[in-house]
Write an enzyme that holds these catalytic residues in place. Structure first.
Site, PDB file in Angstrom:
ATOM      1  N   ASP A 150      -8.540   6.496   9.357  1.00 47.48           N
ATOM      2  CA  ASP A 150      -9.512   5.478   8.914  1.00 47.48           C
ATOM      3  C   ASP A 150      -9.544   4.334   9.925  1.00 47.48           C
ATOM      4  O   ASP A 150     -10.402   3.481   9.864  1.00 47.48           O
ATOM      5  CB  ASP A 150      -9.084   4.945   7.528  1.00 47.48           C
ATOM      6  CG  ASP A 150     -10.113   3.982   6.937  1.00 47.48           C
ATOM      7  OD1 ASP A 150     -11.319   4.291   7.018  1.00 47.48           O
ATOM      8  OD2 ASP A 150      -9.714   2.920   6.413  1.00 47.48           O
TER       9      ASP A 150
ATOM     10  N   GLU B  60     -11.812  -0.854  17.657  1.00 44.72           N
ATOM     11  CA  GLU B  60     -12.873  -0.708  16.654  1.00 44.72           C
ATOM     12  C   GLU B  60     -13.981  -1.699  16.978  1.00 44.72           C
ATOM     13  O   GLU B  60     -13.680  -2.794  17.462  1.00 44.72           O
ATOM     14  CB  GLU B  60     -12.312  -0.980  15.257  1.00 44.72           C
ATOM     15  CG  GLU B  60     -11.298   0.080  14.844  1.00 44.72           C
ATOM     16  CD  GLU B  60     -10.787  -0.113  13.404  1.00 44.72           C
ATOM     17  OE1 GLU B  60     -11.373  -0.913  12.647  1.00 44.72           O
ATOM     18  OE2 GLU B  60      -9.808   0.535  13.054  1.00 44.72           O
TER      19      GLU B  60
ATOM     20  N   HIS C 201     -13.032   2.803   9.005  1.00 40.26           N
ATOM     21  CA  HIS C 201     -12.275   1.689   8.412  1.00 40.26           C
ATOM     22  C   HIS C 201     -12.809   1.318   7.017  1.00 40.26           C
ATOM     23  O   HIS C 201     -13.235   0.189   6.765  1.00 40.26           O
ATOM     24  CB  HIS C 201     -12.305   0.468   9.343  1.00 40.26           C
ATOM     25  CG  HIS C 201     -11.100  -0.413   9.139  1.00 40.26           C
ATOM     26  ND1 HIS C 201     -10.428  -1.020  10.176  1.00 40.26           N
ATOM     27  CD2 HIS C 201     -10.444  -0.797   8.018  1.00 40.26           C
ATOM     28  CE1 HIS C 201      -9.413  -1.721   9.696  1.00 40.26           C
ATOM     29  NE2 HIS C 201      -9.408  -1.596   8.379  1.00 40.26           N
TER      30      HIS C 201
ATOM     31  N   GLY D 131     -10.988   1.711   4.133  1.00 41.67           N
ATOM     32  CA  GLY D 131      -9.898   1.559   3.164  1.00 41.67           C
ATOM     33  C   GLY D 131     -10.185   0.534   2.077  1.00 41.67           C
ATOM     34  O   GLY D 131      -9.977   0.786   0.890  1.00 41.67           O
ATOM     35  N   ALA D 132     -10.668  -0.630   2.472  1.00 46.37           N
ATOM     36  CA  ALA D 132     -10.861  -1.712   1.496  1.00 46.37           C
ATOM     37  C   ALA D 132     -12.300  -1.802   1.005  1.00 46.37           C
ATOM     38  O   ALA D 132     -12.652  -2.724   0.277  1.00 46.37           O
ATOM     39  CB  ALA D 132     -10.454  -3.034   2.131  1.00 46.37           C
TER      40      ALA D 132
ATOM     41  N   CYS E 293      -4.190   5.183   7.427  1.00 50.02           N
ATOM     42  CA  CYS E 293      -5.117   4.187   6.871  1.00 50.02           C
ATOM     43  C   CYS E 293      -4.541   2.799   7.128  1.00 50.02           C
ATOM     44  O   CYS E 293      -4.854   1.863   6.392  1.00 50.02           O
ATOM     45  CB  CYS E 293      -5.277   4.367   5.364  1.00 50.02           C
ATOM     46  SG  CYS E 293      -6.490   5.582   4.936  1.00 50.02           S
ATOM     47  N   ALA E 294      -3.646   2.674   8.113  1.00 48.36           N
ATOM     48  CA  ALA E 294      -2.996   1.367   8.330  1.00 48.36           C
ATOM     49  C   ALA E 294      -3.607   0.668   9.543  1.00 48.36           C
ATOM     50  O   ALA E 294      -4.497  -0.182   9.394  1.00 48.36           O
ATOM     51  CB  ALA E 294      -1.499   1.547   8.488  1.00 48.36           C
ATOM     52  N   ARG E 295      -3.161   1.030  10.725  1.00 46.33           N
ATOM     53  CA  ARG E 295      -3.673   0.412  11.941  1.00 46.33           C
ATOM     54  C   ARG E 295      -3.756   1.458  13.035  1.00 46.33           C
ATOM     55  O   ARG E 295      -2.836   2.283  13.185  1.00 46.33           O
ATOM     56  CB  ARG E 295      -2.745  -0.723  12.413  1.00 46.33           C
ATOM     57  CG  ARG E 295      -2.938  -2.029  11.664  1.00 46.33           C
ATOM     58  CD  ARG E 295      -4.251  -2.710  12.092  1.00 46.33           C
ATOM     59  NE  ARG E 295      -4.609  -3.849  11.262  1.00 46.33           N
ATOM     60  CZ  ARG E 295      -5.462  -3.839  10.234  1.00 46.33           C
ATOM     61  NH1 ARG E 295      -6.042  -2.723   9.864  1.00 46.33           N
ATOM     62  NH2 ARG E 295      -5.746  -4.944   9.578  1.00 46.33           N
TER      63      ARG E 295
ATOM     64  N   ILE F 239       0.833  -1.205   0.000  1.00 44.19           N
ATOM     65  CA  ILE F 239       0.000   0.000   0.000  1.00 44.19           C
ATOM     66  C   ILE F 239       0.872   1.261   0.000  1.00 44.19           C
ATOM     67  O   ILE F 239       0.613   2.209  -0.752  1.00 44.19           O
ATOM     68  CB  ILE F 239      -0.976  -0.014   1.203  1.00 44.19           C
ATOM     69  CG1 ILE F 239      -1.908  -1.235   1.082  1.00 44.19           C
ATOM     70  CG2 ILE F 239      -1.784   1.272   1.269  1.00 44.19           C
ATOM     71  CD1 ILE F 239      -2.803  -1.487   2.269  1.00 44.19           C
TER      72      ILE F 239
HETATM   73  P1  NAD Z   1       2.887  -4.987   3.601  1.00 45.70           P
HETATM   74  O1  NAD Z   1       3.219  -6.136   4.472  1.00 45.70           O
HETATM   75  O2  NAD Z   1       2.900  -5.144   2.119  1.00 45.70           O
HETATM   76  O3  NAD Z   1       3.826  -3.738   3.952  1.00 45.70           O
HETATM   77  C1  NAD Z   1       4.173  -3.363   5.249  1.00 45.70           C
HETATM   78  C2  NAD Z   1       5.502  -2.611   5.146  1.00 45.70           C
HETATM   79  O4  NAD Z   1       5.813  -2.033   6.406  1.00 45.70           O
HETATM   80  C3  NAD Z   1       6.673  -3.537   4.780  1.00 45.70           C
HETATM   81  O5  NAD Z   1       7.340  -3.044   3.628  1.00 45.70           O
HETATM   82  C4  NAD Z   1       7.575  -3.475   6.009  1.00 45.70           C
HETATM   83  O6  NAD Z   1       8.948  -3.595   5.685  1.00 45.70           O
HETATM   84  C5  NAD Z   1       7.227  -2.108   6.557  1.00 45.70           C
HETATM   85  N1  NAD Z   1       7.576  -1.936   7.967  1.00 45.70           N
HETATM   86  C6  NAD Z   1       7.502  -2.842   8.974  1.00 45.70           C
HETATM   87  N2  NAD Z   1       7.959  -2.300  10.131  1.00 45.70           N
HETATM   88  C7  NAD Z   1       8.308  -1.012   9.834  1.00 45.70           C
HETATM   89  C8  NAD Z   1       8.828   0.062  10.597  1.00 45.70           C
HETATM   90  N3  NAD Z   1       9.091  -0.079  11.894  1.00 45.70           N
HETATM   91  N4  NAD Z   1       9.057   1.233   9.981  1.00 45.70           N
HETATM   92  C9  NAD Z   1       8.805   1.393   8.665  1.00 45.70           C
HETATM   93  N5  NAD Z   1       8.325   0.405   7.876  1.00 45.70           N
HETATM   94  C10 NAD Z   1       8.064  -0.775   8.462  1.00 45.70           C
HETATM   95  O7  NAD Z   1       1.436  -4.494   4.096  1.00 45.70           O
HETATM   96  P2  NAD Z   1       0.332  -3.663   3.270  1.00 45.70           P
HETATM   97  O8  NAD Z   1      -0.568  -4.620   2.572  1.00 45.70           O
HETATM   98  O9  NAD Z   1       0.979  -2.574   2.513  1.00 45.70           O
HETATM   99  O10 NAD Z   1      -0.516  -3.043   4.493  1.00 45.70           O
HETATM  100  C11 NAD Z   1      -0.053  -1.902   5.203  1.00 45.70           C
HETATM  101  C12 NAD Z   1      -0.998  -1.578   6.368  1.00 45.70           C
HETATM  102  O11 NAD Z   1      -2.303  -1.255   5.888  1.00 45.70           O
HETATM  103  C13 NAD Z   1      -1.196  -2.728   7.350  1.00 45.70           C
HETATM  104  O12 NAD Z   1      -1.214  -2.222   8.663  1.00 45.70           O
HETATM  105  C14 NAD Z   1      -2.573  -3.259   6.992  1.00 45.70           C
HETATM  106  O13 NAD Z   1      -3.167  -3.916   8.081  1.00 45.70           O
HETATM  107  C15 NAD Z   1      -3.282  -1.966   6.651  1.00 45.70           C
HETATM  108  N6  NAD Z   1      -4.501  -2.092   5.818  1.00 45.70           N
HETATM  109  C16 NAD Z   1      -5.542  -1.248   6.107  1.00 45.70           C
HETATM  110  C17 NAD Z   1      -6.701  -1.315   5.337  1.00 45.70           C
HETATM  111  C18 NAD Z   1      -7.853  -0.397   5.638  1.00 45.70           C
HETATM  112  O14 NAD Z   1      -8.982  -0.768   5.355  1.00 45.70           O
HETATM  113  N7  NAD Z   1      -7.640   0.780   6.171  1.00 45.70           N
HETATM  114  C19 NAD Z   1      -6.799  -2.243   4.282  1.00 45.70           C
HETATM  115  C20 NAD Z   1      -5.686  -3.066   3.998  1.00 45.70           C
HETATM  116  C21 NAD Z   1      -4.541  -2.971   4.781  1.00 45.70           C
END
Ligand code: NAD
Length: 540
Positions: free
Chosen positions: A257, A262, A280, A282-283, A231-233, A152
């Site tokens: 988001d 939650e 939430h 995002g997806a 939009c991550a966690r 993402i």
């Molecule tokens: P991914 O596993 O492809 O990427 C995660 C990245 O974070 C990796 O490149 C990793 O090296 C990096 N990382 C780990 N620890 C780190 C740190 N301390 N500092 C910097 N970078 C670090 O995951 P993704 O599919 O890109 O998902 C990213 C986030 O988005 C996750 O938290 C996921 O749960 C969340 N997400 C949210 C939604 C939503 O609806 N809002 C939907 C999908 C995913």
């Protein structure tokens, strides 16, 4: 003919693919629970689900037929993976299906913040035509910081570049070369990034390192007027710090988001000026739902027709004989991977592994996978294991090379890893004492003998009298108890390295105090699993 059961509502495009798949029949039966679910699962070779059905140990009990379960989506909490593993059932997920939708949502929030979309509409609803109040800011020409350059994060960076923004990135597993190719300026630490950016968007999993990534101390470092998006966690930004930053005017906008708990309908940020939040979402697009459905069908049909496994979140245990023969060294390899990731927290570009003695004749690919799993553990959203770790490192542009030498060195068997990040190289060697006592036996070219477990400190220094005493006293002053100490040196008075095994984790102040001692050139704190603690894929 292989048969598939679809247990939750699935996008029509996925069902159409099942219809068209040669050699596959399927049935959609939703809402199953208890014995109905168990009886149904026993009649199919593969199952596709979303988050609705609960596949428990009881529902898999006695099942001799089911070979794979695919979750259309990411979270697999509704599947008892340990029970599936025991029955030899592969569980897979579709982590990439949400990528574009979530990236677009981050961009949407960034633009909404910049142009005050939500409050401007609200003022219209309330009967006001407030053109002067909602002066916005253009994103072109501004700088966006992206923390986490995985699926993402990269999609966000790409889109931001398209919007003519300058993009700074931080990810421990991104190489300089790859970042350059993508047009991202790689920054060594988040702290260095903070004063330079107008927007920050985070895309990491929630881990000990990323929890409270923006907290009170970081507020000081942020550029005034910055806008933050998550939009991550929930939990990556400390919400109390965000409130403080908005109140003081340091932060101009916050878009969320995701939340620590939650569903979330009560939050101190809701309603504050400069804030826009979504539940939430995002997806939540039709395309993301279609994409996870079609990806799930692709994964399952490929597995049932060719045996190919991708995105497995559990893995069938290794066969007992291999596990018995290699468990100790797989543990050493995994721990060296964890050590390498701690010693080189960012910019890793290659790992060179050398196996010596008895293990050189074993399945060294498996050892390399265990090492890779150690390097990546906890960094990615999906679980890392022996099956996927090597591929995941490579897909990040990190080169892994292995070499075997059956001739015995100082030990009956040992493995050495040399890691490279830019111009920096570090080397660690490990071996196994007895059947299950991993040991660190060299750092760079200096031999020593230290436990490869728990909390450790590795300090590089000049071999002069009094160093060991000074380190002991300094840790004593900070309440850190040393359980064991090992020292290696090239020659008396030359470069030396000390490894301490500690009873607890030293505080950042304690490490800074060690680094400040005369003749100490570098000190690295490392936290490995306790002795005997194995990752689930190795526990057997
Ligand atoms: P991914 O596993 O492809 O990427 C995660 C990245 O974070 C990796 O490149 C990793 O090296 C990096 N990382 C780990 N620890 C780190 C740190 N301390 N500092 C910097 N970078 C670090 O995951 P993704 O599919 O890109 O998902 C990213 C986030 O988005 C996750 O938290 C996921 O749960 C969340 N997400 C949210 C939604 C939503 O609806 N809002 C939907 C999908 C995913």
């Amino acid at each position: 003919m292989a048969s598939v059961i679809v247990l939750d509502k699935l996008a029509q495009e996925g069902l159409d693919m099942l219809d068209a798949a040669p050699g596959i029949t399927y049935e959609v039966i939703t809402g199953l629970t208890g014995t109905d679910l168990r009886d149904a699962l026993a009649k199919f070779d593969g199952a596709i689900c979303r988050s609705g059905v609960k596949i428990t140990a009881e529902s898999l009990e006695g099942n001799r037929r089911l070979k794979a379960i695919v979750r259309a989506g990411v979270g697999t909490d509704n599947i008892d993976k340990a029970a599936a593993t025991k029955q030899g059932i592969v569980v897979m997920n579709t982590p990439a299906g949400n990528t574009l939708s979530t990236a677009e949502h981050s961009i949407a929030l960034m633009l909404a913040l910049s142009r005050n979309i939500a409050p401007a509409y609200q003022s219209l609803i309330e009967g006001r035509w407030d053109r002067g109040k909602f002066m916005g800011t253009q994103v072109a020409g501004k700088t966006l910081g992206v923390v986490g350059l995985g699926r993402i994060g990269l999609a966000v960076a790409e889109r931001a570049l398209g919007l003519e923004m300058r993009v700074l990135g931080y990810d421990p597993f991104m190489t300089e070369e790859r970042a350059q190719k993508l047009g991202i300026e790689l920054i060594a630490t988040v702290d260095e990034m903070l004063p330079q950016i107008d927007y920050l968007s985070v895309h990491t999993p929630l881990t000990d390192e990323t929890r409270n990534l923006i907290d009170m101390p970081q507020l000081e470092k942020l550029k005034p007027g910055v806008r933050l998006i998550n939009c991550a966690r929930g939990g990556i930004y400390n919400e109390a710090a965000l409130v403080e930053g908005l109140k003081s005017g340091k932060i101009a906008g916050v878009a969320l988001d995701v939340y620590p708990d939650e569903p979330c309908t009560d939050n101190p940020l809701f309603g504050m000026p400069g804030v826009v939040c979504t539940p939430h979402l995002g997806a939540s697009t039709e395309e993301a739902q279609t994409s996870v459905a079609t990806e799930a069908v692709e994964l399952l049909t490929a597995f049932l027709t060719t045996g190919a496994i991708r995105h497995a979140v559990n893995i069938a245990s290794l066969d007992p004989k291999t596990l018995e023969a290699l468990r100790g060294y797989l543990d050493v390899a995994y721990r060296l991977g964890r050590l390498a990731a701690s010693a080189q927290p960012s910019g890793l570009s290659s790992c060179h592994l050398v196996y010596r003695g008895e293990i050189a004749q074993q399945d060294t690919k498996l050892l390399t996978s265990a090492f890779s799993a150690g390097v990546l553990e906890g960094a990615l959203t999906e679980p890392v294991n022996l099956v996927n770790a090597g591929m995941m490192l490579q897909s990040r542009g990190i080169e892994v090379v292995e070499e075997s030498n059956a001739e015995m060195g100082a030990f009956r068997a040992s493995m050495t890893v040399e890691i490279t990040a830019g111009k920096t190289k570090q080397k660690f060697a490990g071996t196994l004492f007895g059947k299950e006592m991993p040991r660190l036996v060299a750092v760079d070219d200096q031999r020593l003998e230290a436990y490869l477990d728990g909390s450790m400190l590795i300090f590089h220094h000049q071999d002069v009298p009094g160093i060991i005493g000074a380190v002991g006293t300094t840790f004593g002053e900070h309440g850190v108890n040393i359980a064991q100490m090992a020292v290696g040196r090239t020659k008396p008075g030359g470069e030396a390295v000390g490894v301490l095994n500690l009873d607890g984790e030293p505080s950042p102040e304690a490490i800074r105090a060690i680094e400040a001692l005369p003749h100490i050139t570098r000190a690295q704190a490392v936290c490995l699993p306790k002795a005997g603690e194995l990752p689930s894929w190795l526990a057997g």
